[in-house]
Design a protein around this motif. Structure first.
Motif, PDB file in Angstrom:
ATOM      1  N   GLU A 247      -1.476   2.449  17.450  1.00  0.00           N
ATOM      2  CA  GLU A 247      -2.015   3.211  16.325  1.00  0.00           C
ATOM      3  C   GLU A 247      -1.148   3.040  15.082  1.00  0.00           C
ATOM      4  O   GLU A 247      -1.663   2.826  13.973  1.00  0.00           O
ATOM      5  CB  GLU A 247      -2.120   4.692  16.696  1.00  0.00           C
ATOM      6  N   THR A 248       0.168   3.121  15.256  1.00  0.00           N
ATOM      7  CA  THR A 248       1.078   2.942  14.123  1.00  0.00           C
ATOM      8  C   THR A 248       1.019   1.518  13.605  1.00  0.00           C
ATOM      9  O   THR A 248       1.024   1.280  12.388  1.00  0.00           O
ATOM     10  CB  THR A 248       2.515   3.295  14.539  1.00  0.00           C
ATOM     11  N   TYR A 249       0.958   0.567  14.513  1.00  0.00           N
ATOM     12  CA  TYR A 249       0.843  -0.838  14.122  1.00  0.00           C
ATOM     13  C   TYR A 249      -0.391  -1.052  13.252  1.00  0.00           C
ATOM     14  O   TYR A 249      -0.311  -1.681  12.182  1.00  0.00           O
ATOM     15  CB  TYR A 249       0.784  -1.712  15.374  1.00  0.00           C
ATOM     16  N   ASP A 250      -1.529  -0.545  13.689  1.00  0.00           N
ATOM     17  CA  ASP A 250      -2.770  -0.715  12.934  1.00  0.00           C
ATOM     18  C   ASP A 250      -2.699  -0.023  11.570  1.00  0.00           C
ATOM     19  O   ASP A 250      -3.222  -0.540  10.573  1.00  0.00           O
ATOM     20  CB  ASP A 250      -3.959  -0.167  13.728  1.00  0.00           C
ATOM     21  N   ARG A 251      -2.050   1.141  11.518  1.00  0.00           N
ATOM     22  CA  ARG A 251      -1.908   1.838  10.244  1.00  0.00           C
ATOM     23  C   ARG A 251      -1.062   1.018   9.271  1.00  0.00           C
ATOM     24  O   ARG A 251      -1.394   0.910   8.079  1.00  0.00           O
ATOM     25  CB  ARG A 251      -1.267   3.207  10.467  1.00  0.00           C
ATOM     26  N   ILE A 252       0.030   0.433   9.773  1.00  0.00           N
ATOM     27  CA  ILE A 252       0.873  -0.398   8.919  1.00  0.00           C
ATOM     28  C   ILE A 252       0.103  -1.629   8.438  1.00  0.00           C
ATOM     29  O   ILE A 252       0.231  -2.036   7.272  1.00  0.00           O
ATOM     30  CB  ILE A 252       2.160  -0.808   9.659  1.00  0.00           C
ATOM     31  N   VAL A 254      -3.013  -1.859   7.723  1.00  0.00           N
ATOM     32  CA  VAL A 254      -3.853  -1.451   6.602  1.00  0.00           C
ATOM     33  C   VAL A 254      -3.023  -1.393   5.325  1.00  0.00           C
ATOM     34  O   VAL A 254      -3.444  -1.871   4.260  1.00  0.00           O
ATOM     35  CB  VAL A 254      -4.512  -0.080   6.885  1.00  0.00           C
ATOM     36  N   GLU A 255      -1.816  -0.823   5.418  1.00  0.00           N
ATOM     37  CA  GLU A 255      -0.936  -0.749   4.251  1.00  0.00           C
ATOM     38  C   GLU A 255      -0.530  -2.142   3.783  1.00  0.00           C
ATOM     39  O   GLU A 255      -0.409  -2.399   2.568  1.00  0.00           O
ATOM     40  CB  GLU A 255       0.302   0.078   4.594  1.00  0.00           C
ATOM     41  N   GLU A 258      -3.379  -3.729   1.915  1.00  0.00           N
ATOM     42  CA  GLU A 258      -3.544  -3.114   0.594  1.00  0.00           C
ATOM     43  C   GLU A 258      -2.345  -3.362  -0.316  1.00  0.00           C
ATOM     44  O   GLU A 258      -2.337  -2.915  -1.467  1.00  0.00           O
ATOM     45  CB  GLU A 258      -3.774  -1.610   0.757  1.00  0.00           C
ATOM     46  N   PHE A 261       2.703  -1.573   1.732  1.00  0.00           N
ATOM     47  CA  PHE A 261       3.684  -1.298   2.787  1.00  0.00           C
ATOM     48  C   PHE A 261       5.082  -1.657   2.308  1.00  0.00           C
ATOM     49  O   PHE A 261       5.290  -2.674   1.652  1.00  0.00           O
ATOM     50  CB  PHE A 261       3.359  -2.087   4.054  1.00  0.00           C
TER      51      PHE A 261
END
Length: 293
Positions: A247-252, A254-255, A258, A261
């Protein structure tokens, strides 16, 4: 006690190779780093490039402007001036890692015929030969101590890293019996005593443990931490791996997509003597610097 003399040899017509030591150590790295610094500061006419490696360095020169023997004489003279500096102003960086990820797992399974243990994954094999009962115990050991970037190269932006632990606690894993023709971009690899991060997708022979979502090489320089250079790492950097879940990997990711990050980076003063006296205590000091707000 006096230091062993550096061993010099010529590579072709344009390169002077200097072997600081036969094996990697932080002492050898510091000496090589100091030598490359003083050679650069000497601004010897005819010297084109100076490249630092793990326990050696290389000088590329124009033989039409600088005779090889003259270069060797000047470098040996500079060697006598090197005082053995054991302090370094550098930075410590947190690198998020998804260990045991699906992409390196899929890749390693395609190349089991090139591996020492076709019936185990790279992590399972690495854990077993290093004396760990469980893969998670090996991951804890891998991510539990900082790593020193001893050189950057082979392909653009790829850091070679040396674990900052006592020699008897060094994680060691052989490379594949035959290199793979594929390695996912930003794979966390390990071969011998060295860790690395594959900056781009391509061939490779290091064991694969995971993947980081953080780009470390980008000609477009999209991330905030790549604004000053398309290559992030430099020799002397200290790296602290941080295990993350999917979950954290996927969130990063996205950043990253964009362009917003950013890595956690802190300036730090590293003292080799203090580290050598008590590696465990010094590790905690470094980690405190990294996570202070």
């Amino acid at each position: 006690m006096s230091q062993q003399a550096i061993r010099y040899s010529f590579g072709g017509d344009e390169h002077l190779f200097a072997e600081v030591a036969e094996s990697m150590s932080l002492e050898a790295f510091f000496r090589g780093m100091e030598m490359t610094r003083v050679i650069e500061e000497a601004a010897i006419p005819g010297v084109l490039d100076i490249c630092l490696a793990n326990a050696s360095f290389q000088v590329r020169f124009n033989p039409d402007l600088l005779h090889p023997d003259d270069l060797l004489t000047q470098v040996r003279s500079l060697e006598e001036t090197v005082g053995g500096s054991r302090r370094l102003q550098t930075r410590i960086v947190e690198i998020p890692v998804l260990y045991n990820d699906p992409w390196t797992h899929e890749t390693l399974m395609r190349f089991r015929d090139r591996h020492q243990d076709p019936d185990a994954t790279d992590l399972e094999y690495a854990a077993r030969i290093n004396g760990y009962q469980e893969v998670q115990d090996f991951i804890d050991a891998h991510s539990g101590t900082p790593w020193f970037v001893s050189m950057v190269g082979f392909v653009a932006g790829l850091p070679f890293m040396f674990q900052m632990v006592d020699r008897e606690h060094q994680l060691e894993v052989p490379k594949y019996l035959r290199p793979r023709t594929d390695t996912p971009k930003q794979t966390l690899g390990h071969g011998g005593c060295f860790g690395c991060i594959y900056s781009v997708r391509g061939a490779g022979g290091y064991q694969m443990f995971g993947v980081t979502p953080a780009p470390i090489y980008d000609p477009q320089q999209a991330m905030p931490y790549l604004q000053t250079s398309m290559v992030f790492f430099r020799a002397g950097d200290i790296v602290q791996f941080k295990p993350v879940d999917r979950e954290t990997y996927d969130r990063i990711l996205v950043e990253v997509e964009e362009g917003r990050f950013n890595l956690r980076i802190r300036d730090v003063s590293f003292d080799l003597d203090e580290f050598s006296a008590d590696p465990d205590a010094y590790k905690q000091q470094l980690q405190e610097v990294l996570y202070v707000d």
